[in-house]
Scaffold this active site. Structure first.
Site, PDB file in Angstrom:
ATOM      1  CB  ILE A  69      40.974  40.798  33.586  1.00  0.00           C
ATOM      2  CG1 ILE A  69      42.121  41.657  34.166  1.00  0.00           C
ATOM      3  CG2 ILE A  69      40.135  41.634  32.629  1.00  0.00           C
ATOM      4  CD1 ILE A  69      43.096  42.196  33.096  1.00  0.00           C
ATOM      5  CB  SER A  70      39.966  42.079  39.167  1.00  0.00           C
ATOM      6  OG  SER A  70      39.859  40.751  39.613  1.00  0.00           O
TER       7      SER A  70
END
Ligand code: SAH
Length: 223
Positions: A69-70
């Protein structure tokens, strides 16, 4: 859910999210609509329970299948660039992952389409987005390097995996007046902004290099 559990979520969610938004502002995110969008989405929903206490740190986290997940900063930055201070109509995201960026986009665009090549990840994302009751999102299991021709053109395209080069299909699906943000490179990656600009004789693409980034690779095919 027990009241203790509900209180627990309150603790990891609201106040921590406000602090995260404050940090993003300090890091240079200026667009109020983007900040409000990140402030309104519970990020811990998108990560495994074991990592939920770290959900609001400014770091990327594993989401399974070798993907991440960024970090909140890059989600905010890409959203802000895409918006350019204006409301968005139809946006395409390549690389749904756990669906966090998708959820943020749903707050700043009328319609969001997101494509993911790993089916079990897409299923997970679907569950998270359903939990948040976000209705203006459509997900598809497909190879995003081909874009989503049946729904084109898009006034915004955001690619959340690093491409070796900018896919021609995506350029063709970008509306005149539209913007695309895409990380390009392998070991060294740069975030690019592509603008599709109207000219007297038709239109042209203008390319600008923004900043160094670190994404998982954009791969072909599905799994
Ligand atoms: N948008 C996510 C980032 C997920 S990581 C977030 O909010 O955190 C990038 C995702 O891109 C991975 O899930 C990976 O499987 C996906 N991906 C890589 N190549 C792809 C392709 N060609 N088409 C669609 N998805 C792709």
């Amino acid at each position: 859910m027990s009241s203790t559990a509900l209180r627990g979520i309150g603790m990891t969610s609201q106040r921590t999210r406000e602090r995260m938004v404050g940090r993003l502002h300090e890091q240079g995110i200026k667009d109020e609509i983007t900040l409000a969008a990140l402030g309104s989405i519970a990020r811990h929903i998108f990560v495994d329970e074991a990592l939920s206490s770290r959900a609001y740190e400014d770091s990327s986290l594993p989401i399974g299948f070798g993907q991440t997940i960024s970090q909140p900063y890059i989600v905010a930055r890409m959203t802000e660039i895409l918006r350019n201070g204006k409301p968005l109509e139809k946006v395409l995201e390549i690389g749904t992952g756990c669906g966090y960026q998708t959820a943020v986009l749903s707050k700043v665009a009328k319609e969001v389409y997101s494509v993911e090549r790993i089916r079990p990840l897409l299923m997970k994302a679907r569950g998270h987005l359903r939990e948040l009751r976000l209705a203006n999102i459509k997900l598809k299991h497909a190879d995003g390097t081909m874009g989503l021709p049946e729904m084109a053109p898009f006034d915004g395209i955001i690619v959340t995996a690093a491409a070796r080069h900018i896919p021609q299909e995506l350029l063709e699906q970008l509306a005149v007046g539209g913007r695309m943000v895409i990380p390009v490179g392998t070991d060294e990656q740069t975030l690019y902004l592509i603008e599709h600009i109207k000219t007297t004789s038709g239109s042209e693409y203008r390319q600008s290099k923004l900043e160094a980034v670190k994404f998982v690779p954009l791969l072909g095919g599905t799994s």
